[in-house]
Design an enzyme around this catalytic site. Structure first.
Site, PDB file in Angstrom:
ATOM      1  N   TYR A 114      37.471  31.507  27.840  1.00 34.89           N
ATOM      2  CA  TYR A 114      36.561  31.383  29.209  1.00 34.89           C
ATOM      3  C   TYR A 114      37.222  30.882  30.346  1.00 34.89           C
ATOM      4  CZ  TYR A 114      31.815  31.167  26.554  1.00 34.89           C
ATOM      5  OH  TYR A 114      31.317  32.309  25.817  1.00 34.89           O
ATOM      6  N   LYS A 157      27.345  31.853  18.348  1.00 38.71           N
ATOM      7  CA  LYS A 157      27.450  30.685  18.951  1.00 38.71           C
ATOM      8  C   LYS A 157      27.515  29.345  17.652  1.00 38.71           C
ATOM      9  CE  LYS A 157      27.775  31.690  24.043  1.00 38.71           C
ATOM     10  NZ  LYS A 157      27.724  31.058  25.386  1.00 38.71           N
ATOM     11  N   GLU A 202      37.916  41.528  26.001  1.00 34.41           N
ATOM     12  CA  GLU A 202      37.450  40.363  24.826  1.00 34.41           C
ATOM     13  C   GLU A 202      37.744  41.056  23.253  1.00 34.41           C
ATOM     14  OE1 GLU A 202      33.612  39.866  26.544  1.00 34.41           O
ATOM     15  OE2 GLU A 202      34.588  37.905  28.080  1.00 34.41           O
ATOM     16  N   HIS A 239      27.227  35.027  23.016  1.00 36.64           N
ATOM     17  CA  HIS A 239      27.549  36.057  23.822  1.00 36.64           C
ATOM     18  C   HIS A 239      27.920  37.378  24.253  1.00 36.64           C
ATOM     19  CE1 HIS A 239      31.571  36.717  27.251  1.00 36.64           C
ATOM     20  NE2 HIS A 239      31.515  37.357  26.143  1.00 36.64           N
ATOM     21  N   ASN A 261      23.555  28.318  24.070  1.00 36.10           N
ATOM     22  CA  ASN A 261      22.945  29.437  23.963  1.00 36.10           C
ATOM     23  C   ASN A 261      22.835  30.867  23.008  1.00 36.10           C
ATOM     24  OD1 ASN A 261      24.727  30.510  25.492  1.00 36.10           O
ATOM     25  ND2 ASN A 261      23.804  30.732  26.808  1.00 36.10           N
TER      26      ASN A 261
HETATM   27  P1  GDP Z   1      26.470  34.286  30.321  1.00 34.13           P
HETATM   28  O1  GDP Z   1      27.830  35.666  30.878  1.00 34.13           O
HETATM   29  O2  GDP Z   1      25.122  34.644  29.994  1.00 34.13           O
HETATM   30  O3  GDP Z   1      26.946  33.417  28.461  1.00 34.13           O
HETATM   31  O4  GDP Z   1      27.004  33.054  31.254  1.00 34.13           O
HETATM   32  P2  GDP Z   1      28.021  32.850  32.166  1.00 34.13           P
HETATM   33  O5  GDP Z   1      29.392  33.828  31.637  1.00 34.13           O
HETATM   34  O6  GDP Z   1      27.357  32.583  33.868  1.00 34.13           O
HETATM   35  O7  GDP Z   1      28.609  31.534  31.397  1.00 34.13           O
HETATM   36  C1  GDP Z   1      29.667  31.326  30.295  1.00 34.13           C
HETATM   37  C2  GDP Z   1      28.654  30.209  29.077  1.00 34.13           C
HETATM   38  O8  GDP Z   1      28.623  29.027  29.879  1.00 34.13           O
HETATM   39  C3  GDP Z   1      27.166  30.934  29.125  1.00 34.13           C
HETATM   40  O9  GDP Z   1      26.726  31.269  28.459  1.00 34.13           O
HETATM   41  C4  GDP Z   1      26.959  29.276  28.273  1.00 34.13           C
HETATM   42  O10 GDP Z   1      27.961  28.418  27.453  1.00 34.13           O
HETATM   43  C5  GDP Z   1      27.668  28.318  29.872  1.00 34.13           C
HETATM   44  N1  GDP Z   1      27.174  28.321  30.217  1.00 34.13           N
HETATM   45  C6  GDP Z   1      26.169  28.835  31.519  1.00 34.13           C
HETATM   46  N2  GDP Z   1      26.849  27.650  32.847  1.00 34.13           N
HETATM   47  C7  GDP Z   1      26.252  26.794  32.536  1.00 34.13           C
HETATM   48  C8  GDP Z   1      25.878  25.653  32.615  1.00 34.13           C
HETATM   49  O11 GDP Z   1      24.889  25.316  33.947  1.00 34.13           O
HETATM   50  N3  GDP Z   1      25.617  24.136  32.617  1.00 34.13           N
HETATM   51  C9  GDP Z   1      26.641  24.127  30.754  1.00 34.13           C
HETATM   52  N4  GDP Z   1      26.309  23.365  29.917  1.00 34.13           N
HETATM   53  N5  GDP Z   1      26.470  25.070  30.528  1.00 34.13           N
HETATM   54  C10 GDP Z   1      26.818  26.625  30.979  1.00 34.13           C
END
Ligand code: GDP
Length: 140
Positions: free
Chosen positions: A51, A11, A128, A117, A114
């Site tokens: 997303y 990222k 994807e 992905h 973070n």
């Molecule tokens: P992943 O599969 O661990 O990447 O997590 P998710 O699919 O739940 O979320 C996708 C991405 O959205 C995450 O990797 C973060 O970059 C972002 N994200 C997830 N939860 C949050 C949140 O509570 N706040 C914000 N600002 N970003 C989030």
């Protein structure tokens, strides 16, 4: 164990800090082989579509803005149980909850920024991968 493929993104927070090589070393040390890789500037349309599952979430706009804020490196990883193995080496979404030594524990700046992905299932990995790569781009 099955040889699988998964999709990964380094990222913008990580490319900005010049961490592409360090992230790749973590992936390779975990037994994953990078069989396709490209550095791109994601467009808003691409980020919204990629997303799309999070469209209704409060953080969706911020996430799209973040993912288009700088270059990303899109990758295809191959290895034994690659989907689960990559999720393991990435660590939990929230770096504060990520296990020590994982990519997110080591490098992530926040729950949003973070660093990486990784696909959450083999089915989503196939979708994807096809979003960013042609079959001829994958050289295993
Ligand atoms: P992943 O599969 O661990 O990447 O997590 P998710 O699919 O739940 O979320 C996708 C991405 O959205 C995450 O990797 C973060 O970059 C972002 N994200 C997830 N939860 C949050 C949140 O509570 N706040 C914000 N600002 N970003 C989030």
């Amino acid at each position: 164990m099955a040889i699988e493929r998964t999709f990964s993104i380094i990222k913008p927070d990580a490319t900005r800090r010049n961490l592409t090589g360090q992230v790749n070393a973590c992936l390779e040390e975990a037994g994953l082989r990078i069989i396709a890789q490209r550095r791109i500037q994601m467009t808003t349309a691409q980020a919204e579509s990629f997303y799309g599952v999070h469209r209704e979430r409060g953080f969706f706009r911020d996430l799209v803005t973040f993912m288009t804020s700088g270059p990303v490196v899109v990758q295809v990883l191959e290895g034994e149980n690659a989907v689960a193995r990559n999720r393991e080496v990435m660590g939990a979404t929230d770096p504060a909850k990520a296990a020590a030594g994982t990519i997110r524990a080591r490098f992530a700046e926040s729950i949003e920024a973070n660093s990486v992905h990784g696909s959450d299932s083999a089915e989503n990995a196939a979708i994807e991968i096809a979003f960013f790569f042609a079959g001829t781009d994958l050289v295993g």
